[in-house]
Design a protein around this motif. Structure first.
Motif, PDB file in Angstrom:
ATOM      1  N   GLY A 137      22.139  -1.116  26.280  1.00 50.59           N
ATOM      2  CA  GLY A 137      21.773  -2.210  25.390  1.00 50.59           C
ATOM      3  C   GLY A 137      20.285  -2.251  25.097  1.00 50.59           C
ATOM      4  N   GLN A 138      19.479  -1.732  26.033  1.00 49.68           N
ATOM      5  CA  GLN A 138      18.027  -1.667  25.836  1.00 49.68           C
ATOM      6  C   GLN A 138      17.606  -0.377  25.127  1.00 49.68           C
ATOM      7  N   LYS A 139      18.605   0.385  24.659  1.00 49.93           N
ATOM      8  CA  LYS A 139      18.392   1.627  23.911  1.00 49.93           C
ATOM      9  C   LYS A 139      17.728   2.713  24.756  1.00 49.93           C
ATOM     10  N   GLN A 140      17.940   2.645  26.071  1.00 53.00           N
ATOM     11  CA  GLN A 140      17.493   3.733  26.942  1.00 53.00           C
ATOM     12  C   GLN A 140      18.660   4.725  27.056  1.00 53.00           C
ATOM     13  N   ASN A 163      36.092   2.025  27.404  1.00 54.02           N
ATOM     14  CA  ASN A 163      36.281   0.759  26.682  1.00 54.02           C
ATOM     15  C   ASN A 163      35.061  -0.140  26.832  1.00 54.02           C
ATOM     16  N   GLN A 164      34.503  -0.218  28.047  1.00 50.11           N
ATOM     17  CA  GLN A 164      33.335  -1.063  28.267  1.00 50.11           C
ATOM     18  C   GLN A 164      32.136  -0.552  27.476  1.00 50.11           C
ATOM     19  N   ARG A 165      31.910   0.765  27.500  1.00 49.03           N
ATOM     20  CA  ARG A 165      30.765   1.313  26.762  1.00 49.03           C
ATOM     21  C   ARG A 165      30.956   1.129  25.255  1.00 49.03           C
ATOM     22  N   ALA A 166      32.194   1.271  24.793  1.00 41.77           N
ATOM     23  CA  ALA A 166      32.471   1.110  23.365  1.00 41.77           C
ATOM     24  C   ALA A 166      32.154  -0.308  22.893  1.00 41.77           C
ATOM     25  N   LYS A 167      32.464  -1.303  23.721  1.00 38.02           N
ATOM     26  CA  LYS A 167      32.185  -2.692  23.318  1.00 38.02           C
ATOM     27  C   LYS A 167      30.689  -2.924  23.163  1.00 38.02           C
ATOM     28  N   ILE A 168      29.891  -2.330  24.036  1.00 41.80           N
ATOM     29  CA  ILE A 168      28.431  -2.474  23.932  1.00 41.80           C
ATOM     30  C   ILE A 168      27.933  -1.776  22.671  1.00 41.80           C
ATOM     31  N   LEU A 169      28.427  -0.561  22.428  1.00 44.07           N
ATOM     32  CA  LEU A 169      28.016   0.190  21.246  1.00 44.07           C
ATOM     33  C   LEU A 169      28.418  -0.544  19.966  1.00 44.07           C
ATOM     34  N   SER A 170      29.601  -1.128  19.975  1.00 40.77           N
ATOM     35  CA  SER A 170      30.055  -1.877  18.810  1.00 40.77           C
ATOM     36  C   SER A 170      29.157  -3.085  18.553  1.00 40.77           C
ATOM     37  N   GLY A 171      28.793  -3.774  19.633  1.00 44.30           N
ATOM     38  CA  GLY A 171      27.904  -4.918  19.500  1.00 44.30           C
ATOM     39  C   GLY A 171      26.522  -4.543  18.984  1.00 44.30           C
ATOM     40  N   MET A 172      26.130  -3.294  19.211  1.00 43.92           N
ATOM     41  CA  MET A 172      24.835  -2.804  18.726  1.00 43.92           C
ATOM     42  C   MET A 172      24.939  -2.269  17.297  1.00 43.92           C
ATOM     43  N   GLY A 173      26.145  -2.320  16.728  1.00 48.13           N
ATOM     44  CA  GLY A 173      26.343  -1.818  15.377  1.00 48.13           C
ATOM     45  C   GLY A 173      26.626  -0.331  15.310  1.00 48.13           C
ATOM     46  N   ARG A 174      26.779   0.305  16.443  1.00 49.35           N
ATOM     47  CA  ARG A 174      27.048   1.754  16.481  1.00 49.35           C
ATOM     48  C   ARG A 174      28.567   1.974  16.511  1.00 49.35           C
ATOM     49  N   THR A 175      29.217   1.619  15.413  1.00 53.00           N
ATOM     50  CA  THR A 175      30.685   1.605  15.378  1.00 53.00           C
ATOM     51  C   THR A 175      31.296   3.007  15.484  1.00 53.00           C
ATOM     52  N   ASP A 176      30.611   4.014  14.936  1.00 58.17           N
ATOM     53  CA  ASP A 176      31.162   5.369  15.046  1.00 58.17           C
ATOM     54  C   ASP A 176      31.224   5.822  16.510  1.00 58.17           C
ATOM     55  N   ASP A 177      30.125   5.551  17.239  1.00 60.69           N
ATOM     56  CA  ASP A 177      30.102   5.897  18.666  1.00 60.69           C
ATOM     57  C   ASP A 177      31.128   5.073  19.438  1.00 60.69           C
ATOM     58  N   ALA A 178      31.249   3.797  19.070  1.00 58.21           N
ATOM     59  CA  ALA A 178      32.228   2.929  19.730  1.00 58.21           C
ATOM     60  C   ALA A 178      33.644   3.436  19.477  1.00 58.21           C
ATOM     61  N   LEU A 179      33.915   3.803  18.217  1.00 59.38           N
ATOM     62  CA  LEU A 179      35.242   4.294  17.872  1.00 59.38           C
ATOM     63  C   LEU A 179      35.574   5.568  18.640  1.00 59.38           C
ATOM     64  N   ALA A 180      34.572   6.425  18.836  1.00 59.13           N
ATOM     65  CA  ALA A 180      34.785   7.662  19.597  1.00 59.13           C
ATOM     66  C   ALA A 180      35.152   7.350  21.047  1.00 59.13           C
ATOM     67  N   ASP A 181      34.494   6.341  21.640  1.00 60.56           N
ATOM     68  CA  ASP A 181      34.811   5.954  23.023  1.00 60.56           C
ATOM     69  C   ASP A 181      36.207   5.363  23.122  1.00 60.56           C
ATOM     70  N   TRP A 182      36.588   4.502  22.164  1.00 56.34           N
ATOM     71  CA  TRP A 182      37.931   3.921  22.209  1.00 56.34           C
ATOM     72  C   TRP A 182      39.006   4.988  21.981  1.00 56.34           C
ATOM     73  N   THR A 183      38.693   5.957  21.144  1.00 52.76           N
ATOM     74  CA  THR A 183      39.632   7.055  20.919  1.00 52.76           C
ATOM     75  C   THR A 183      39.825   7.859  22.203  1.00 52.76           C
ATOM     76  N   GLU A 184      38.732   8.090  22.925  1.00 47.29           N
ATOM     77  CA  GLU A 184      38.823   8.807  24.205  1.00 47.29           C
ATOM     78  C   GLU A 184      39.602   7.992  25.234  1.00 47.29           C
ATOM     79  N   ALA A 185      39.391   6.676  25.240  1.00 42.59           N
ATOM     80  CA  ALA A 185      40.135   5.807  26.163  1.00 42.59           C
ATOM     81  C   ALA A 185      41.640   5.901  25.905  1.00 42.59           C
ATOM     82  N   ILE A 186      42.023   5.956  24.619  1.00 42.32           N
ATOM     83  CA  ILE A 186      43.437   6.056  24.267  1.00 42.32           C
ATOM     84  C   ILE A 186      43.987   7.438  24.596  1.00 42.32           C
ATOM     85  N   ARG A 187      43.135   8.467  24.458  1.00 42.56           N
ATOM     86  CA  ARG A 187      43.583   9.807  24.843  1.00 42.56           C
ATOM     87  C   ARG A 187      43.925   9.851  26.334  1.00 42.56           C
ATOM     88  N   ILE A 188      43.100   9.182  27.139  1.00 43.71           N
ATOM     89  CA  ILE A 188      43.334   9.141  28.583  1.00 43.71           C
ATOM     90  C   ILE A 188      44.542   8.270  28.912  1.00 43.71           C
TER      91      ILE A 188
END
Length: 277
Positions: A137-140, A163-188
């Motif tokens: 969230g601090q962009k580190q 899923n947790q990382r995707a929610k943070i990325l989504s809140g930061m407006g990084r929806t593509d990265d968030a979508l990639a994390d949720w897609t990976e969560a569903i793959r698992i």
């Protein structure tokens, strides 16, 4: 001489050899057995030890030594128990300190305390997950990536971490990265209710209605509670945006069967009815 006579003779000779003469037997019968020492009419008996030897009387020094050994065993046992619980206690302490810092708005100190909690008790990755989330969230990004990589290697449920990382990325407006994390969560975990729902919301914002419907159906299939009407309500909204008002009305009626008094659902139903009629 018969065998019987031979045997009788042998028995008689054996008896004579083993039996004392009559005079000797009379003398033995008149001898008294020695009395053991007694006190007050009670015979003093020293019990044998387990190995059959006579047990020595325990002195005061022996008792003290035995007590010291017993005390040492007790202290060693308590020390081992304390050592086993130290990591958990320290983990809890640092996590509590991190929570206080978060309430004060000091995210840097909070992340530090979370990492301290993790390093003390690496079996619990949750504090490191909090630290990584703060750093993300601090962009580190680099630091957060290193921490998430550690978490993914040890996490029992990596889909939850995605899923947790995707929610943070989504809140930061990084929806593509968030979508990639949720897609990976569903793959698992193909039945991951939350990930399907979150992907559906992104597709709705992007007006990708067909993709959103697929995700809402998957989420409804894997709902945690049958009383949950969130997915059905959103699916009805997607159908409405596609101008499929009759299907939207059927969907919202299913939701009302679960929650008949829900005012929001009733308003949706009335809206769809007007378009159907």
């Amino acid at each position: 001489m018969s065998d019987f006579e031979d045997k009788t003779k042998e028995d008689t000779e054996l008896f004579l050899r083993e039996t004392p003469e009559l005079k000797v037997r009379n003398q033995l019968s008149r001898m008294k057995e020695p009395l053991p020492p007694s006190f007050g009419g009670l015979q003093q008996v020293t019990p044998p030890s387990r190995d059959g030897k006579i047990r020595k009387r325990e002195t005061a020094e022996d008792k003290k030594k035995r007590f010291r050994i017993f005390l040492l065993i007790v202290m060693a046992t308590l020390g081992a128990i304390a050592l086993m619980n130290y990591r958990r206690v320290a983990d809890f302490t640092y996590t509590g300190m991190a929570t206080v810092e978060m309430m004060k708005g000091d995210m840097v100190s909070a992340a530090k305390h979370y990492k301290d909690a993790y390093f003390i008790n690496p079996d619990d990755v949750n504090p490191l997950l909090f630290a990584a989330s703060i750093h993300l969230g601090q962009k580190q990004d680099q630091l957060a990536k290193e921490e998430f990589d550690i978490i993914f290697k040890t996490a029992k449920d990596p889909a939850f971490v995605h899923n947790q990382r995707a929610k943070i990325l989504s809140g930061m407006g990084r929806t593509d990265d968030a979508l990639a994390d949720w897609t990976e969560a569903i793959r698992i975990n193909p039945n991951y209710y939350a990930a399907h729902g979150q992907r559906a919301l992104i597709y709705m914002k992007r007006k990708q209605y067909k993709e959103a419907l697929v995700e809402w159906d998957a989420a409804i299939k894997n709902e945690l509670s049958h009383k949950d009407v969130f997915c059905l309500s959103n699916k009805a909204s997607v159908l409405s945006d596609m101008r499929r008002y009759s299907d939207a009305l059927d969907t919202i009626n299913l939701a009302l069967e679960r929650d008949p008094d829900n005012a929001g659902l009733i308003r949706q139903r009335d809206y769809f009815r007007r378009h159907v009629e």
